[in-house]
Design a protein around this motif. Structure first.
Motif, PDB file in Angstrom:
ATOM      1  N   TYR A 281       0.834  -1.207   0.000  1.00  0.00           N
ATOM      2  CA  TYR A 281       0.000   0.000   0.000  1.00  0.00           C
ATOM      3  C   TYR A 281       0.863   1.250   0.000  1.00  0.00           C
ATOM      4  O   TYR A 281       0.613   2.205  -0.760  1.00  0.00           O
TER       5      TYR A 281
ATOM      6  N   LEU B  43      -5.403   0.726  -3.901  1.00  0.00           N
ATOM      7  CA  LEU B  43      -6.368   0.148  -2.970  1.00  0.00           C
ATOM      8  C   LEU B  43      -7.018  -1.106  -3.551  1.00  0.00           C
ATOM      9  O   LEU B  43      -7.273  -2.073  -2.824  1.00  0.00           O
ATOM     10  N   GLY B  44      -7.292  -1.096  -4.863  1.00  0.00           N
ATOM     11  CA  GLY B  44      -7.907  -2.265  -5.492  1.00  0.00           C
ATOM     12  C   GLY B  44      -7.061  -3.508  -5.330  1.00  0.00           C
ATOM     13  O   GLY B  44      -7.541  -4.557  -4.885  1.00  0.00           O
ATOM     14  N   MET B  45      -5.783  -3.396  -5.671  1.00  0.00           N
ATOM     15  CA  MET B  45      -4.896  -4.553  -5.546  1.00  0.00           C
ATOM     16  C   MET B  45      -4.708  -4.958  -4.093  1.00  0.00           C
ATOM     17  O   MET B  45      -4.621  -6.149  -3.775  1.00  0.00           O
ATOM     18  N   CYS B  46      -4.659  -3.983  -3.201  1.00  0.00           N
ATOM     19  CA  CYS B  46      -4.459  -4.307  -1.786  1.00  0.00           C
ATOM     20  C   CYS B  46      -5.653  -5.055  -1.194  1.00  0.00           C
ATOM     21  O   CYS B  46      -5.485  -5.919  -0.331  1.00  0.00           O
ATOM     22  N   PHE B  47      -6.851  -4.742  -1.669  1.00  0.00           N
ATOM     23  CA  PHE B  47      -8.038  -5.409  -1.131  1.00  0.00           C
ATOM     24  C   PHE B  47      -8.223  -6.813  -1.694  1.00  0.00           C
ATOM     25  O   PHE B  47      -8.660  -7.717  -0.977  1.00  0.00           O
ATOM     26  N   VAL B  48      -7.923  -7.015  -2.969  1.00  0.00           N
ATOM     27  CA  VAL B  48      -8.189  -8.328  -3.584  1.00  0.00           C
ATOM     28  C   VAL B  48      -6.991  -9.262  -3.542  1.00  0.00           C
ATOM     29  O   VAL B  48      -7.123 -10.442  -3.897  1.00  0.00           O
ATOM     30  N   CYS B  49      -5.843  -8.772  -3.098  1.00  0.00           N
ATOM     31  CA  CYS B  49      -4.631  -9.595  -3.123  1.00  0.00           C
ATOM     32  C   CYS B  49      -4.134  -9.986  -1.734  1.00  0.00           C
ATOM     33  O   CYS B  49      -3.007 -10.460  -1.595  1.00  0.00           O
TER      34      CYS B  49
ATOM     35  N   ASN C  71      -5.526   5.528  -6.759  1.00  0.00           N
ATOM     36  CA  ASN C  71      -6.402   4.970  -5.718  1.00  0.00           C
ATOM     37  C   ASN C  71      -7.005   3.644  -6.157  1.00  0.00           C
ATOM     38  O   ASN C  71      -7.063   2.683  -5.380  1.00  0.00           O
ATOM     39  N   ILE C  72      -7.453   3.585  -7.403  1.00  0.00           N
ATOM     40  CA  ILE C  72      -8.043   2.342  -7.908  1.00  0.00           C
ATOM     41  C   ILE C  72      -6.991   1.236  -7.967  1.00  0.00           C
ATOM     42  O   ILE C  72      -7.224   0.100  -7.529  1.00  0.00           O
ATOM     43  N   ALA C  73      -5.816   1.578  -8.512  1.00  0.00           N
ATOM     44  CA  ALA C  73      -4.764   0.573  -8.658  1.00  0.00           C
ATOM     45  C   ALA C  73      -4.224   0.130  -7.301  1.00  0.00           C
ATOM     46  O   ALA C  73      -4.099  -1.080  -7.031  1.00  0.00           O
TER      47      ALA C  73
END
Length: 381
Positions: free
Chosen positions: A189, A302-308, A298-300
């Motif tokens: 993050y 936070l998105g990766m941090c939530f789904v990975c 933010n999309i890249a």
């Protein structure tokens, strides 16, 4: 070194971003670590409940049953007054009330009688204690049917030892994760957010106004400009890596190097840094304004941090989400991080899996670089 100085000057103007994300990162790390990290289990402990008992029998078998329940539960002796029992249950002073009748041995052990019980509706206490009582009555009935006297049956039931459970440390980590593992878990993050923002702003600044024309008209070759830009990006990345690695050493001290795995964590973080650097160049070459940059980062990030598996444990992720996450570099970073936390010794197949995860991250970085070069060439044409 004109291009290098421009890079560093733009980065210096956005120093507040680095400070802000460092504060967010350390706050998130401390909060999640305090919640997620638990003390190492020393052994198996049976969970009990509070059992209130009204003993109207007072015989040997009744005392044996009370002792049996007391091995794993908190026993509270109660009178037979109905109002008192209702109050004890209402105020949750007890979770379960057992009434042992006067003829307990004859009616329940030797006969088919049942015990009167009252429990709080909707709790596990009822079935949990019911099972213990049923086991006691069944075994005591077997002893009595075999010709044992009441004294012998009570003695035999008292000698029944509880099962001893020993936790084997197959992974070598004593069943717990090192404290600094949580620190490195949330690191993507910080890395992705800071690098993508800083380099994004730098690349946006390099394309503003007459600066691109001045660079093309300057005596400095395009190759030299690119090398200076890469040098500036490398210095910024290395400086950030030194900051969060130094912070980890300060926070965890000698504990970080006690298990001999700190080097693997650092190498994994370097691989993630290379990925973030390549991703930052890709995003910086695509966006045309700071507002778009903020949305994309933010999309890249936070998105990766939530789904990975950064903010949510991989064990809690849906199977479909995990399969999709395998196409993202952060997933492989977290896979390596979990392997390092789960095993005390990194050797053999575990080492191979760790190196595989690090290698896949570098492949993602190379892919981002290739996409960036292709887009840059297409724009220049």
């Amino acid at each position: 070194m004109a291009v290098y100085k421009v890079y560093m000057k733009i980065a210096k103007k956005n120093l507040w971003l680095i400070v802000m994300y460092l504060c967010i990162f350390f706050s998130v790390t401390v909060m999640f670590q305090s919640v997620a990290q638990k003390d190492t289990e020393q052994g198996y402990v049976t969970e009990g409940t509070t059992v209130g008992i009204v003993d109207e029998d007072g015989g040997l078998m009744a005392q044996s049953l009370i002792g049996h329940l007391g091995n794993t539960n908190d026993i509270v002796m109660l009178s037979g007054d109905k109002e008192t029992l209702q109050e004890e249950l209402f105020y949750r002073n007890v979770d379960y009330i057992l009434r042992i009748p006067e003829d307990f041995t004859e009616s329940c052990i030797l006969g088919d009688g049942t015990l009167k019980v009252t429990t709080v509706p909707g709790t596990y206490a009822g079935s949990y204690v019911d099972q213990q009582i049923t086991n006691f009555v069944n075994f005591a009935g077997v002893y009595a049917a075999a010709g044992f006297s009441e004294e012998e049956t009570a003695e035999a039931m008292a000698e029944r030892a509880q099962a001893e459970v020993t936790l084997e440390d197959f992974s070598g980590n004593a069943g717990s994760l090192p404290a600094y593992s949580y620190y490195y878990r949330y690191l993507p993050y910080l890395i992705i957010s800071v690098l993508c923002y800083i380099l994004g702003y730098v690349l946006l600044g390099m394309r503003r106004g007459s600066l691109p024309k001045r660079l093309r008209a300057s005596a400095v070759s395009a190759r030299r400009q690119n090398l200076e830009g890469l040098a500036a990006s490398g210095v910024l990345s290395a400086g950030l890596w030194v900051i969060f690695t130094g912070a980890a050493i300060v926070m965890y001290g000698r504990d970080m190097f006690a298990d001999g795995k700190a080097g693997f964590y650092m190498i994994n973080s370097v691989a993630m840094m290379v990925v973030a650097l390549a991703l930052a160049y890709l995003i910086g070459s695509l966006v045309k304004s700071s507002s778009v940059l903020s949305g994309v980062v933010n999309i890249a990030g936070l998105g990766m941090c939530f789904v990975c598996g950064v903010f949510v444990d991989m064990e809690l992720l849906n199977g479909g989400v995990k399969k999709a996450a395998q196409f993202l570099p952060v997933y492989w970073y977290e896979t390596v991080n979990e392997l390092l936390g789960d095993y005390g010794t990194i050797a053999g197949n575990v080492r191979a899996e760790v190196l595989k995860g690090i290698g896949i991250q570098l492949v993602f970085a190379a892919a981002f670089v290739c996409v960036t070069l292709a887009l840059t060439r297409e724009k220049s044409d």
